[in-house]
Design an enzyme around this catalytic site. Sequence first.
Site, mmCIF file in Angstrom:
data_model
loop_
_atom_site.group_PDB
_atom_site.id
_atom_site.type_symbol
_atom_site.label_atom_id
_atom_site.label_comp_id
_atom_site.label_asym_id
_atom_site.label_seq_id
_atom_site.Cartn_x
_atom_site.Cartn_y
_atom_site.Cartn_z
ATOM 1 N N GLY A 155 -20.034 6.988 5.812
ATOM 2 C CA GLY A 155 -19.099 7.303 4.739
ATOM 3 C C GLY A 155 -19.663 6.861 3.401
ATOM 4 C CB ILE A 156 -22.223 8.222 1.420
ATOM 5 C CG1 ILE A 156 -22.399 9.718 2.005
ATOM 6 C CG2 ILE A 156 -23.142 7.165 2.111
ATOM 7 C CD1 ILE A 156 -23.409 10.287 1.447
ATOM 8 N N GLY A 157 -18.579 7.877 0.073
ATOM 9 C CA GLY A 157 -17.774 8.093 -0.666
ATOM 10 C C GLY A 157 -17.949 7.199 -2.137
ATOM 11 C CG ASN A 158 -15.039 6.906 -5.334
ATOM 12 O OD1 ASN A 158 -15.837 7.652 -6.082
ATOM 13 N ND2 ASN A 158 -13.890 7.016 -4.866
ATOM 14 C CB VAL A 159 -16.810 1.875 -1.450
ATOM 15 C CG1 VAL A 159 -17.480 0.472 -1.193
ATOM 16 C CG2 VAL A 159 -15.461 1.627 -1.989
ATOM 17 N N GLY A 160 -19.216 3.693 -0.579
ATOM 18 C CA GLY A 160 -20.412 3.946 0.308
ATOM 19 C C GLY A 160 -21.786 4.261 -0.732
ATOM 20 C CE LYS A 183 -4.458 0.920 0.635
ATOM 21 N NZ LYS A 183 -5.698 0.098 0.248
HETATM 22 P P1 NAD Z 1 -13.896 7.861 -0.601
HETATM 23 O O1 NAD Z 1 -12.592 8.808 -0.144
HETATM 24 O O2 NAD Z 1 -14.385 7.986 -1.979
HETATM 25 O O3 NAD Z 1 -14.957 7.926 0.308
HETATM 26 C C1 NAD Z 1 -14.620 8.174 1.888
HETATM 27 C C2 NAD Z 1 -16.104 8.945 2.330
HETATM 28 O O4 NAD Z 1 -15.922 8.813 3.788
HETATM 29 C C3 NAD Z 1 -16.081 10.450 1.996
HETATM 30 O O5 NAD Z 1 -17.129 10.676 1.486
HETATM 31 C C4 NAD Z 1 -15.372 11.269 3.348
HETATM 32 O O6 NAD Z 1 -16.018 12.308 3.376
HETATM 33 C C5 NAD Z 1 -15.959 10.271 4.295
HETATM 34 N N1 NAD Z 1 -15.637 10.137 5.624
HETATM 35 C C6 NAD Z 1 -14.167 10.559 6.018
HETATM 36 N N2 NAD Z 1 -14.151 10.672 7.409
HETATM 37 C C7 NAD Z 1 -15.468 10.486 7.787
HETATM 38 C C8 NAD Z 1 -16.024 10.557 8.942
HETATM 39 N N3 NAD Z 1 -15.048 10.665 10.459
HETATM 40 N N4 NAD Z 1 -17.297 10.213 9.364
HETATM 41 C C9 NAD Z 1 -18.053 10.193 8.078
HETATM 42 N N5 NAD Z 1 -17.785 10.127 6.803
HETATM 43 C C10 NAD Z 1 -16.275 10.292 6.562
HETATM 44 O O7 NAD Z 1 -13.250 6.428 -0.199
HETATM 45 P P2 NAD Z 1 -13.698 4.830 -1.007
HETATM 46 O O8 NAD Z 1 -12.884 4.603 -2.021
HETATM 47 O O9 NAD Z 1 -15.253 5.011 -0.709
HETATM 48 O O10 NAD Z 1 -13.206 4.022 0.231
HETATM 49 C C11 NAD Z 1 -14.020 4.030 1.486
HETATM 50 C C12 NAD Z 1 -13.136 3.188 2.577
HETATM 51 O O11 NAD Z 1 -13.251 1.574 1.848
HETATM 52 C C13 NAD Z 1 -11.741 3.417 2.768
HETATM 53 O O12 NAD Z 1 -11.394 2.896 4.048
HETATM 54 C C14 NAD Z 1 -11.033 2.222 1.896
HETATM 55 O O13 NAD Z 1 -9.668 2.259 2.283
HETATM 56 C C15 NAD Z 1 -12.045 1.072 1.823
HETATM 57 N N6 NAD Z 1 -11.637 0.368 0.355
HETATM 58 C C16 NAD Z 1 -12.157 1.093 -0.840
HETATM 59 C C17 NAD Z 1 -11.847 0.219 -1.788
HETATM 60 C C18 NAD Z 1 -12.360 0.862 -3.135
HETATM 61 O O14 NAD Z 1 -12.412 -0.076 -4.130
HETATM 62 N N7 NAD Z 1 -12.513 2.069 -3.318
HETATM 63 C C19 NAD Z 1 -11.438 -1.123 -1.852
HETATM 64 C C20 NAD Z 1 -11.456 -1.809 -0.339
HETATM 65 C C21 NAD Z 1 -11.510 -0.763 0.516
#
Ligand code: NAD
Length: 368
Positions: free
Chosen positions: A194-199, A94
Amino acid sequence: MSTTYSSLQQVLHEDPVFGQLSFDGHEQIIFCNDKDTGLKAIIGIHNTVLGPALGGTRMWNYENEWAALNDVLRLSRGMTYKSAITGLNLGGGKAVIIGDAKTQKTPELMRKFGEFVHSLSGKYITAEDVGMATEDMDTVREVTPYVTGISQDKGGAGNPSPITAYGVFMGMKAAAKFKYGSDILEDKRIYVEGIGNVGENLVEYLTQEGADVVIADLNQDRLEQVRDKYGATIYGGDDLYGEQMDIYAPCALGATINDSTIHRIQADIIAGAANNQLANEQKHGAELMKRGIVYAPDFLINAGGIINVYAELEGYDRSEIMRKTENIFTTTVEILNRAKENNVTTYQAAFEIAKARIDARRSELAAI
Ligand code: NAD
């Protein structure tokens, strides 16, 4: 000079790198610095027994360099076990870039980071993580082939997040099957933190199934967009962990299950995408077990993304990616049952299987 060093040691109670609590026999840790672009990055290669160390790059405004080092050590270790349990021939690695992805990320910085990745000759292969987008991986691709998660029109598998979300959905259903005897999530009250890309993608699956979804995020605009798109409810309280819910889905950053939250958690099930959800795997895993909360191990159920990027290396098609990701359901049910039978935590049950695969391969390699 020696006084400064020893007083620093007294404060930290540990050696700077190999003595860190999160250090776990990592093979290599690379500190990358470039004055012109402002790049400060750390690449962690935990283990390459099963194959090259593949894992995403996270860009985050860390409080200090210790926090960044701790994060890369924990995240790279998690990748080793994630790929092992998913049956992929990959090791764990990583990278973290220290800085604000919104204001400090430039194409020059990403290219420079790519050059550092390239200097490792394929021992580490990168992809996106928090703070990164597919276009950033396209930029890295300009200087190195050791990158995945690039755009589909550039021959990549695209953004892995929708596949990660699908795998988390499968893992959550498996946990529901184990806990309630049915994998149907309709009417279950599910908090997605957390409603980013995955959420966001997870919210889509859950609302399609008729779950009662509550969303929380630091980003208010995003909350409103996701609410309007899927009909989820925005969380308005100030103690999310203490709320009555069926399922808690951590999809922001890690370690949200820690000494201060664990006693407040009311959920029956914890199943989400975030890496390293348990601040301390042994202690907090055991506490959840004692309280009858089913924990679907993060590194098991969030493997959809790594399956997706692995497909880029192996040339799988979409149906194979979906089949492998769907299999997370079966593996999760098996692990939860195994943990119950052996009276161990679900984390431990998953970890033992992953470790056994690495140990077997290590013995094979030693015999060659
Ligand atoms: P992202 O950056 O798109 O989304 C993260 C979201 O979490 C953002 O909207 C951010 O504002 C929010 N956030 C941050 N801190 C917060 C808090 N304290 N309270 C509430 N919301 C908060 O990231 P992602 O790609 O959606 O990944 C989310 C998690 O999943 C990460 O931990 C990442 O390591 C893990 N993950 C992602 C993938 C992937 O394919 N993207 C794969 C495996 C694991």
